[in-house]
Design an enzyme around this catalytic site. Sequence first.
Site, PDB file in Angstrom:
ATOM      1  N   HIS A   1     -10.099 -24.725 -53.424  1.00  0.00           N
ATOM      2  CA  HIS A   1      -9.112 -25.332 -54.145  1.00  0.00           C
ATOM      3  C   HIS A   1      -9.093 -25.219 -55.254  1.00  0.00           C
ATOM      4  O   HIS A   1      -7.820 -25.235 -56.053  1.00  0.00           O
ATOM      5  CB  HIS A   1      -9.718 -26.939 -53.969  1.00  0.00           C
ATOM      6  CG  HIS A   1      -9.859 -27.455 -52.471  1.00  0.00           C
ATOM      7  ND1 HIS A   1     -10.809 -28.076 -52.001  1.00  0.00           N
ATOM      8  CD2 HIS A   1      -9.015 -27.465 -51.436  1.00  0.00           C
ATOM      9  CE1 HIS A   1     -10.770 -28.217 -50.671  1.00  0.00           C
ATOM     10  NE2 HIS A   1      -9.548 -27.949 -50.282  1.00  0.00           N
TER      11      HIS A   1
ATOM     12  N   LYS B   1      -8.655 -41.252 -40.625  1.00  0.00           N
ATOM     13  CA  LYS B   1      -9.702 -40.390 -40.618  1.00  0.00           C
ATOM     14  C   LYS B   1     -10.720 -40.866 -41.671  1.00  0.00           C
ATOM     15  O   LYS B   1     -10.409 -41.577 -42.554  1.00  0.00           O
ATOM     16  CB  LYS B   1      -9.277 -39.096 -41.329  1.00  0.00           C
ATOM     17  CG  LYS B   1      -9.058 -38.095 -40.347  1.00  0.00           C
ATOM     18  CD  LYS B   1      -8.641 -36.801 -41.222  1.00  0.00           C
ATOM     19  CE  LYS B   1      -9.328 -35.665 -40.505  1.00  0.00           C
ATOM     20  NZ  LYS B   1      -8.830 -34.281 -40.994  1.00  0.00           N
TER      21      LYS B   1
ATOM     22  N   ARG C   1      -4.916 -19.251 -46.662  1.00  0.00           N
ATOM     23  CA  ARG C   1      -5.966 -18.476 -46.428  1.00  0.00           C
ATOM     24  C   ARG C   1      -5.737 -17.288 -45.262  1.00  0.00           C
ATOM     25  O   ARG C   1      -6.362 -16.128 -45.468  1.00  0.00           O
ATOM     26  CB  ARG C   1      -7.354 -19.433 -46.098  1.00  0.00           C
ATOM     27  CG  ARG C   1      -7.640 -20.268 -46.781  1.00  0.00           C
ATOM     28  CD  ARG C   1      -8.538 -21.350 -46.205  1.00  0.00           C
ATOM     29  NE  ARG C   1      -7.912 -22.014 -45.492  1.00  0.00           N
ATOM     30  CZ  ARG C   1      -8.330 -23.255 -44.766  1.00  0.00           C
ATOM     31  NH1 ARG C   1      -9.283 -23.764 -45.037  1.00  0.00           N
ATOM     32  NH2 ARG C   1      -7.672 -23.856 -43.782  1.00  0.00           N
TER      33      ARG C   1
ATOM     34  N   SER D   1     -13.205 -27.627 -46.557  1.00  0.00           N
ATOM     35  CA  SER D   1     -14.048 -28.608 -46.729  1.00  0.00           C
ATOM     36  C   SER D   1     -14.946 -28.946 -45.644  1.00  0.00           C
ATOM     37  O   SER D   1     -16.239 -29.233 -45.905  1.00  0.00           O
ATOM     38  CB  SER D   1     -13.255 -29.914 -47.113  1.00  0.00           C
ATOM     39  OG  SER D   1     -12.758 -29.748 -48.589  1.00  0.00           O
TER      40      SER D   1
END
Length: 170
Positions: free
Chosen positions: A27, A51, A100, A137
Amino acid sequence: MTGSESEEPELRRAVCPGSFDPITNGHLDIIARASKLYDVVHVAVMINQSKQGLFTVDERIDLIRRATAEYGNVEVESFHGLLVDFCKQRDIPAIVKGLRAVSDFDYELQMAQMNNGLSGVETLFVPTNPTYSFLSSSLVKEVAAWGGDVSHLVPAFVLEALTERLRKKG
């Protein structure tokens, strides 16, 4: 001087959105690169009521502020709702997202097209540094929870907070 000559130039703004639970070196790589391209980079910490994060939104904001303090042009705050509304409220014309892998692109392209269709906000894709191409993460939390070494994947103070939180949770 005419009115247009005395006006200050408009600041180039962008946003780097995410949950950042916790912030990783991947990040930070994207945020650092965005901070070189834009006058102001807003880091928008997503609030997802459905969440339960490992860290509270306020804790994530604090960790991100500490991690980005050296850049000088990064502002960190939370948001709830549509990212395009966050952008409209702050006059932000661009979203910066790290990619990514090809699998990221499929999802992110759909989001970029939707955001542009809703508001005209553009999305810029930045290829992730290959060092962090596998990093998320979720993966950091999982490896750390099993006692794996993630010290090279997050800033030292984030590692400390992560280790403490997992110790209390476990």
